[in-house]
Design an enzyme around this catalytic site. Structure first.
Site, PDB file in Angstrom:
ATOM      1  CB  CYS A 104      -0.654   2.639   1.820  1.00  0.00           C
ATOM      2  SG  CYS A 104       0.731   1.524   2.139  1.00  0.00           S
ATOM      3  CG  HIS A 208      -3.087  -0.412  -1.043  1.00  0.00           C
ATOM      4  ND1 HIS A 208      -2.694   0.785  -1.601  1.00  0.00           N
ATOM      5  CD2 HIS A 208      -2.021  -0.872  -0.351  1.00  0.00           C
ATOM      6  CE1 HIS A 208      -1.438   1.036  -1.278  1.00  0.00           C
ATOM      7  NE2 HIS A 208      -1.002   0.038  -0.518  1.00  0.00           N
ATOM      8  CD  GLU A 210      -5.550   1.659  -3.549  1.00  0.00           C
ATOM      9  OE1 GLU A 210      -6.063   1.806  -2.426  1.00  0.00           O
ATOM     10  OE2 GLU A 210      -4.398   1.218  -3.724  1.00  0.00           O
TER      11      GLU A 210
END
Ligand code: MN
Length: 235
Positions: A104, A208, A210
């Site tokens: 990001c 994202h 993660e």
């Protein structure tokens, strides 16, 4: 020995270091040892000598001054001190050809570090007719599709020409300078991933991963695994 991965951090409204656990967990899950890097890090070169990889996490908008622009009225909060620390980390790690993974804001900052530019607000500056890139749904879930562009590491890892990713951004990568290349775009043309053709592992994604590893998203896991593998010195 497991690779040592520097993970950037944020500053909260009290000035305290803010660590986001899901990035730490994703690094661990992929086999790395995370170490948190505070904003305003000193002795960057010495720290980078010890690190095997750098993970740049999401966060505030990037100061447009860094790519030669005045602030657009839709620009969000910027944190010049954080930009400065993280740019120094990216540049130092890139010179040492160590693994750099940007997510990001981190992905956008890699682009700026290599001389690229950013849409300060893509809805105002690119098109009002863009898809929604600011999902209200939990980031665990995919939200929009992206198409792989050209031959890239990302395309190889994806193993398919289209995947679905989550989305939480109002800024976007604009111009990309060599050795970086665009590796994925959304259906509205918004650039969603870049990588370097001249480094072992300099990879950035707008989404994202993660947050998506938790539910076992294949490409998200693969991104972290490949990052950790590159950081370990293996190809
Ligand atoms: Mn998006």
């Amino acid at each position: 020995m497991k690779p040592l991965i520097g993970v950037t951090s944020d500053i909260d409204q009290n000035g305290d270091t803010l660590v986001q656990t899901r990035y730490i967990q994703a690094v661990r899950q992929a086999g790395g040892v995370p170490v948190v890097l505070p904003v305003g890090l000193e002795a960057t070169e010495e720290v980078c000598e010890r690190l095997d990889g750098l993970l740049l996490i999401g966060g505030e908008d990037i100061d447009p001054y860094l790519y030669g622009e005045e602030p657009h009225r839709q620009l969000g909060k910027v944190l010049p001190e954080r930009d400065e620390s993280e740019l120094a980390l990216i540049n130092t790690m890139a010179v040492q050809d160590k693994a750099v993974f940007g997510i990001c804001r981190g992905y956008q900052l890699i682009n700026v570090a290599f001389g690229g530019t950013i849409y300060q607000d893509m809805y105002a500056q690119l098109s009002e007719d863009l898809l929604q890139h600011h999902q209200l749904t939990d980031l665990d879930f995919a939200f929009h599709s992206i198409d792989m562009v050209g031959d890239s590491k990302l395309a190889e890892w994806a193993g398919t020409s289209e995947v679905r990713v989550n989305s939480l951004h109002h800024q976007a990568v604009k111009e990309v300078q060599a050795p970086l290349v665009v590796t994925a775009v959304a259906k509205d043309g918004v650039i969603e991933a870049i990588e370097s053709t001249a480094h072992r592992f300099v990879v950035g994604v707008q989404w994202h991963p993660e947050a998506m590893v938790k539910r076992g998203d294949r490409l998200s896991l693969k991104l972290f695994e490949q990052f950790i593998e590159a950081a370990s010195g293996k190809r």
